[in-house]
Design an enzyme around this catalytic site. Structure first.
Site, PDB file in Angstrom:
ATOM      1  N   CYS A  52      -6.166   2.436   5.424  1.00  0.00           N
ATOM      2  CA  CYS A  52      -6.923   1.215   5.701  1.00  0.00           C
ATOM      3  C   CYS A  52      -6.483   0.699   7.074  1.00  0.00           C
ATOM      4  O   CYS A  52      -5.603   1.275   7.718  1.00  0.00           O
ATOM      5  CB  CYS A  52      -6.657   0.176   4.611  1.00  0.00           C
ATOM      6  SG  CYS A  52      -4.977  -0.521   4.678  1.00  0.00           S
ATOM      7  N   HIS A  68       0.856  -1.186   0.000  1.00  0.00           N
ATOM      8  CA  HIS A  68       0.000   0.000   0.000  1.00  0.00           C
ATOM      9  C   HIS A  68       0.892   1.236   0.000  1.00  0.00           C
ATOM     10  O   HIS A  68       2.030   1.209   0.469  1.00  0.00           O
ATOM     11  CB  HIS A  68      -0.906   0.006   1.220  1.00  0.00           C
ATOM     12  CG  HIS A  68      -1.956  -1.050   1.190  1.00  0.00           C
ATOM     13  ND1 HIS A  68      -3.108  -0.962   1.930  1.00  0.00           N
ATOM     14  CD2 HIS A  68      -2.052  -2.217   0.499  1.00  0.00           C
ATOM     15  CE1 HIS A  68      -3.866  -2.030   1.714  1.00  0.00           C
ATOM     16  NE2 HIS A  68      -3.234  -2.809   0.851  1.00  0.00           N
ATOM     17  N   CYS A  70      -2.613   0.015   7.187  1.00  0.00           N
ATOM     18  CA  CYS A  70      -1.797   1.233   7.146  1.00  0.00           C
ATOM     19  C   CYS A  70      -1.998   2.074   8.401  1.00  0.00           C
ATOM     20  O   CYS A  70      -1.049   2.712   8.870  1.00  0.00           O
ATOM     21  CB  CYS A  70      -2.111   2.027   5.891  1.00  0.00           C
ATOM     22  SG  CYS A  70      -1.621   1.130   4.391  1.00  0.00           S
ATOM     23  N   GLU A 110       1.029   3.968   1.733  1.00  0.00           N
ATOM     24  CA  GLU A 110       1.559   4.420   3.014  1.00  0.00           C
ATOM     25  C   GLU A 110       2.716   3.547   3.473  1.00  0.00           C
ATOM     26  O   GLU A 110       3.731   4.059   3.958  1.00  0.00           O
ATOM     27  CB  GLU A 110       0.461   4.409   4.096  1.00  0.00           C
ATOM     28  CG  GLU A 110      -0.682   5.348   3.827  1.00  0.00           C
ATOM     29  CD  GLU A 110      -1.847   4.703   3.084  1.00  0.00           C
ATOM     30  OE1 GLU A 110      -2.962   5.209   3.197  1.00  0.00           O
ATOM     31  OE2 GLU A 110      -1.635   3.691   2.348  1.00  0.00           O
TER      32      GLU A 110
END
Length: 189
Positions: free
Chosen positions: A111, A78, A114, A80
């Site tokens: 999410c 992801h 993260c 991040e």
């Protein structure tokens, strides 16, 4: 199936050259605009519609991050996570706070995975574009996050600023989905 001897998350070379990356960006809006340029370039490169970046207290880019889940076949890739990992490697530390004050700017509310990485990273502020509901509206499953998560981060000394450029980010998410971009979620989603 071969056995993996290393995990590789590839940050595309173009991510370091996105317009605005070479100069300090004074406002959260300018830093979010850079993150959104990362998102647009990442979509064009076959990646997901999420971007993030770590900036120092003077608004200089420390590390960009883009979502590479599909291209890298890595569910943890992801934006991040990629930005935080790149910042740690660039600064030579697993605890960014040990090197100063750093801000994580993310195109969409983190999410569940993260969100867990935010306090572990050592960032002192979090700037967010679109909300969880905007990502869910196009089909992404953001996982379960505890009620009051933003206040819990604030209690840990992490400033949280939501809705910076929210409408533009939500529009990018919608256009990605409407164009048939893959909506990838974990099993059972």
């Amino acid at each position: 199936m071969s056995l993996a001897s290393a995990v590789h998350l590839a940050l595309p070379a173009w991510a370091w050259a996105v317009d605005g990356a070479a100069r300090p960006l004074a406002t959260a809006e300018e830093r979010m605009a850079l993150v959104l340029r990362l998102v647009e370039a990442n979509i064009a490169d076959g990646g997901g519609p999420f971007g993030a970046a770590v900036f120092d207290r003077d608004g200089r880019l420390v590390a960009p991050g883009v979502n590479r889940v599909v291209p890298d076949c890595a569910p943890i890739a992801h934006a991040e996570i990629v930005a935080i990992a790149a910042a740690g490697q660039r600064l030579g530390t697993w605890d960014l706070r040990s090197r100063g004050e750093f801000e994580l700017v993310t195109s969409t509310e983190p999410c569940a995975m993260c969100l867990g990485a935010v306090p572990w990273s050592g960032v002192t502020s979090l700037v967010i574009g679109a909300r969880d509901a905007d990502a869910r509206a196009v089909g992404f499953d953001e996982g379960h996050k505890p009620d009051g998560w933003a206040e819990q981060l604030r209690e840990r000394g992490i400033e949280v600023t939501p809705d910076v450029g929210r409408e533009r980010v939500a529009d990018l998410l919608r256009r990605y989905a409407e164009a048939g971009g893959p909506i990838y979620n974990g099993a059972g989603s």
